[in-house]
Design a protein around this motif. Structure first.
Motif, PDB file in Angstrom:
ATOM      1  N   ILE A 141       0.745  -1.178   0.178  1.00  0.00           N
ATOM      2  CA  ILE A 141       0.225  -0.039   0.004  1.00  0.00           C
ATOM      3  C   ILE A 141       0.793   1.157   0.008  1.00  0.00           C
ATOM      4  O   ILE A 141       1.758   1.436   0.746  1.00  0.00           O
ATOM      5  CB  ILE A 141      -0.877   0.030   1.166  1.00  0.00           C
ATOM      6  N   LEU A 142       0.777   1.970  -0.966  1.00  0.00           N
ATOM      7  CA  LEU A 142       1.364   3.419  -1.038  1.00  0.00           C
ATOM      8  C   LEU A 142       0.308   4.610  -1.260  1.00  0.00           C
ATOM      9  O   LEU A 142      -0.588   4.346  -1.880  1.00  0.00           O
ATOM     10  CB  LEU A 142       2.184   3.373  -2.319  1.00  0.00           C
ATOM     11  N   LYS A 143       0.584   5.468  -0.311  1.00  0.00           N
ATOM     12  CA  LYS A 143      -0.235   6.798  -0.258  1.00  0.00           C
ATOM     13  C   LYS A 143       0.652   7.893   0.034  1.00  0.00           C
ATOM     14  O   LYS A 143       1.646   7.980   0.771  1.00  0.00           O
ATOM     15  CB  LYS A 143      -1.212   6.576   1.027  1.00  0.00           C
ATOM     16  N   PRO A 144       0.658   9.121  -0.751  1.00  0.00           N
ATOM     17  CA  PRO A 144       1.273  10.154  -0.530  1.00  0.00           C
ATOM     18  C   PRO A 144       1.273  11.008   0.599  1.00  0.00           C
ATOM     19  O   PRO A 144       0.108  10.883   1.191  1.00  0.00           O
ATOM     20  CB  PRO A 144       1.024  10.938  -1.867  1.00  0.00           C
ATOM     21  N   PRO A 145       1.877  11.640   1.280  1.00  0.00           N
ATOM     22  CA  PRO A 145       1.837  12.651   2.245  1.00  0.00           C
ATOM     23  C   PRO A 145       0.837  13.750   1.971  1.00  0.00           C
ATOM     24  O   PRO A 145       0.770  13.974   0.699  1.00  0.00           O
ATOM     25  CB  PRO A 145       3.131  12.997   2.560  1.00  0.00           C
ATOM     26  N   SER A 146      -0.077  14.250   2.982  1.00  0.00           N
ATOM     27  CA  SER A 146      -0.713  15.555   2.747  1.00  0.00           C
ATOM     28  C   SER A 146       0.066  16.633   2.411  1.00  0.00           C
ATOM     29  O   SER A 146       1.289  16.687   2.919  1.00  0.00           O
ATOM     30  CB  SER A 146      -1.528  15.744   4.211  1.00  0.00           C
ATOM     31  N   PRO A 147      -0.466  17.514   1.418  1.00  0.00           N
ATOM     32  CA  PRO A 147       0.513  18.598   0.854  1.00  0.00           C
ATOM     33  C   PRO A 147       0.851  19.550   2.215  1.00  0.00           C
ATOM     34  O   PRO A 147       1.872  20.061   2.217  1.00  0.00           O
ATOM     35  CB  PRO A 147      -0.428  19.223  -0.018  1.00  0.00           C
ATOM     36  N   LYS A 148      -0.284  19.716   3.283  1.00  0.00           N
ATOM     37  CA  LYS A 148      -0.123  20.437   4.133  1.00  0.00           C
ATOM     38  C   LYS A 148       0.899  19.922   5.068  1.00  0.00           C
ATOM     39  O   LYS A 148       1.840  20.759   5.649  1.00  0.00           O
ATOM     40  CB  LYS A 148      -1.306  20.386   5.076  1.00  0.00           C
ATOM     41  N   ALA A 149       1.301  18.663   5.221  1.00  0.00           N
ATOM     42  CA  ALA A 149       2.226  18.115   5.983  1.00  0.00           C
ATOM     43  C   ALA A 149       3.469  18.366   5.460  1.00  0.00           C
ATOM     44  O   ALA A 149       4.726  18.349   6.065  1.00  0.00           O
ATOM     45  CB  ALA A 149       1.978  16.411   6.191  1.00  0.00           C
ATOM     46  N   VAL A 150       3.775  18.105   3.996  1.00  0.00           N
ATOM     47  CA  VAL A 150       4.968  18.386   3.488  1.00  0.00           C
ATOM     48  C   VAL A 150       5.639  19.986   3.582  1.00  0.00           C
ATOM     49  O   VAL A 150       6.697  20.339   3.705  1.00  0.00           O
ATOM     50  CB  VAL A 150       4.733  18.085   1.849  1.00  0.00           C
ATOM     51  N   VAL A 151       4.559  20.920   3.544  1.00  0.00           N
ATOM     52  CA  VAL A 151       4.979  22.479   3.529  1.00  0.00           C
ATOM     53  C   VAL A 151       5.076  22.887   4.624  1.00  0.00           C
ATOM     54  O   VAL A 151       5.256  24.302   4.836  1.00  0.00           O
ATOM     55  CB  VAL A 151       4.423  23.184   2.601  1.00  0.00           C
ATOM     56  N   GLN A 152       4.520  22.320   5.908  1.00  0.00           N
ATOM     57  CA  GLN A 152       4.078  22.891   7.265  1.00  0.00           C
ATOM     58  C   GLN A 152       5.412  23.080   8.123  1.00  0.00           C
ATOM     59  O   GLN A 152       6.217  22.242   8.100  1.00  0.00           O
ATOM     60  CB  GLN A 152       3.152  22.075   8.128  1.00  0.00           C
ATOM     61  N   ALA A 153       5.750  24.335   8.405  1.00  0.00           N
ATOM     62  CA  ALA A 153       6.878  24.665   9.272  1.00  0.00           C
ATOM     63  C   ALA A 153       6.870  23.748  10.457  1.00  0.00           C
ATOM     64  O   ALA A 153       5.620  23.860  11.260  1.00  0.00           O
ATOM     65  CB  ALA A 153       7.007  25.878   9.660  1.00  0.00           C
ATOM     66  N   THR A 154       7.805  23.036  10.824  1.00  0.00           N
ATOM     67  CA  THR A 154       7.987  22.580  12.418  1.00  0.00           C
ATOM     68  C   THR A 154       8.830  23.401  13.223  1.00  0.00           C
ATOM     69  O   THR A 154       8.689  23.262  14.663  1.00  0.00           O
ATOM     70  CB  THR A 154       8.507  21.194  12.266  1.00  0.00           C
ATOM     71  N   SER A 155       9.683  24.474  12.672  1.00  0.00           N
ATOM     72  CA  SER A 155      10.539  25.252  13.661  1.00  0.00           C
ATOM     73  C   SER A 155      10.847  26.499  12.947  1.00  0.00           C
ATOM     74  O   SER A 155      10.594  26.486  11.605  1.00  0.00           O
ATOM     75  CB  SER A 155      11.674  24.483  14.163  1.00  0.00           C
ATOM     76  N   LEU A 156      11.147  27.398  13.751  1.00  0.00           N
ATOM     77  CA  LEU A 156      11.564  28.825  13.178  1.00  0.00           C
ATOM     78  C   LEU A 156      12.965  29.176  13.788  1.00  0.00           C
ATOM     79  O   LEU A 156      12.819  29.429  14.817  1.00  0.00           O
ATOM     80  CB  LEU A 156      10.563  29.697  13.099  1.00  0.00           C
ATOM     81  N   TYR A 157      13.911  29.605  12.955  1.00  0.00           N
ATOM     82  CA  TYR A 157      15.247  29.888  13.481  1.00  0.00           C
ATOM     83  C   TYR A 157      15.648  31.157  12.842  1.00  0.00           C
ATOM     84  O   TYR A 157      15.885  31.039  11.441  1.00  0.00           O
ATOM     85  CB  TYR A 157      16.267  28.698  13.299  1.00  0.00           C
ATOM     86  N   VAL A 158      15.618  32.571  13.548  1.00  0.00           N
ATOM     87  CA  VAL A 158      15.798  33.684  12.702  1.00  0.00           C
ATOM     88  C   VAL A 158      17.122  34.200  13.361  1.00  0.00           C
ATOM     89  O   VAL A 158      17.491  34.153  14.490  1.00  0.00           O
ATOM     90  CB  VAL A 158      14.761  34.693  13.341  1.00  0.00           C
ATOM     91  N   THR A 159      17.992  34.654  12.356  1.00  0.00           N
ATOM     92  CA  THR A 159      19.180  35.582  12.849  1.00  0.00           C
ATOM     93  C   THR A 159      19.287  36.996  12.241  1.00  0.00           C
ATOM     94  O   THR A 159      18.650  37.203  11.295  1.00  0.00           O
ATOM     95  CB  THR A 159      20.414  34.608  12.458  1.00  0.00           C
ATOM     96  N   ASP A 160      20.232  37.625  12.879  1.00  0.00           N
ATOM     97  CA  ASP A 160      20.253  38.888  12.329  1.00  0.00           C
ATOM     98  C   ASP A 160      21.592  38.819  11.250  1.00  0.00           C
ATOM     99  O   ASP A 160      22.083  37.828  11.183  1.00  0.00           O
ATOM    100  CB  ASP A 160      20.656  39.925  13.621  1.00  0.00           C
ATOM    101  N   THR A 161      21.811  40.051  10.785  1.00  0.00           N
ATOM    102  CA  THR A 161      22.820  40.134   9.599  1.00  0.00           C
ATOM    103  C   THR A 161      24.088  39.532  10.198  1.00  0.00           C
ATOM    104  O   THR A 161      25.016  39.202   9.384  1.00  0.00           O
ATOM    105  CB  THR A 161      22.873  41.518   9.262  1.00  0.00           C
ATOM    106  N   GLY A 162      24.224  39.551  11.537  1.00  0.00           N
ATOM    107  CA  GLY A 162      25.466  39.018  12.122  1.00  0.00           C
ATOM    108  C   GLY A 162      25.703  37.575  12.265  1.00  0.00           C
ATOM    109  O   GLY A 162      26.277  36.952  12.876  1.00  0.00           O
ATOM    110  N   GLU A 163      24.561  36.909  11.989  1.00  0.00           N
ATOM    111  CA  GLU A 163      24.198  35.399  12.213  1.00  0.00           C
ATOM    112  C   GLU A 163      23.924  35.075  13.560  1.00  0.00           C
ATOM    113  O   GLU A 163      24.121  33.982  14.025  1.00  0.00           O
ATOM    114  CB  GLU A 163      25.326  34.620  11.638  1.00  0.00           C
TER     115      GLU A 163
END
Length: 176
Positions: A141-163
């Motif tokens: 049995i083969l079923k593709p993942p939900s498109p929402k699951a493929v593109v949903q962010a699981t984390s967010l990491y933000v840096t300034d211009t100096g990393e």
């Protein structure tokens, strides 16, 4: 041997074999899913099939198993095993096997093993042990993942211009 009745065309059928007799029939006439496409098309002599389900949100598929009832006396139907567990069924009702797909929105890649066997076989001893009269079908049995699951962010990491990491006022919540 016991009389079998009639076949699908209404013709008188040959005599039924009882459990343990040579020639006892251990194949299905058909396997049909309620969703998806079985490839190649079902063949009772086949052993390996692929079930492609395009509905990425599906969480259950039901496999309908069809016995050729003209080959059995209702008192001597074969044992059916699904993934090693015996399937209890009535030979006069539809045989339905619900298969749980992934509980998440992820892809599904799993195998379901269906065995049709003579409950009394295994008594004859061959060189390598008892012989079991059975036929096995493997449904991949083969079923593709939900498109929402493929593109949903699981984390967010933000840096300034100096990393250097920046921290927000509110913690990131992937659920929104």
């Amino acid at each position: 041997p016991l009389p079998m009745g009639v076949d699908a065309q209404g013709n008188e059928a040959e005599e039924a074999k009882v459990w343990g007799e040579p020639g006892y029939w251990v194949k299905l006439r058909d396997i049909q899913p309620d969703i998806g496409t079985l490839l190649p098309g079902f063949d009772e002599d086949g052993t390996s099939f692929e079930l492609r389900i395009l509905d990425s949100e599906a969480d259950v598929v039901v496999l309908f198993l069809d016995l050729d009832r003209s080959k059995y006396n209702p008192m001597y139907c074969p044992k059916i095993m699904v993934d090693g567990d015996e399937l209890k069924y009535s030979p006069i009702n539809s045989i339905e096997v619900p298969v749980r797909l992934d509980d998440t929105s992820g892809k599904v890649d799993k195998h379901v093993k269906i065995q049709v066997l003579d409950p009394k076989s295994g008594g004859g001893v061959w060189i390598f042990g008892p012989q079991t009269v059975q036929h096995e079908y493997d449904i991949h049995i083969l079923k593709p993942p939900s498109p929402k699951a493929v593109v949903q962010a699981t984390s967010l990491y933000v840096t300034d211009t100096g990393e250097q990491p920046l921290e927000g006022e509110v913690a990131f919540d992937p659920a929104g």
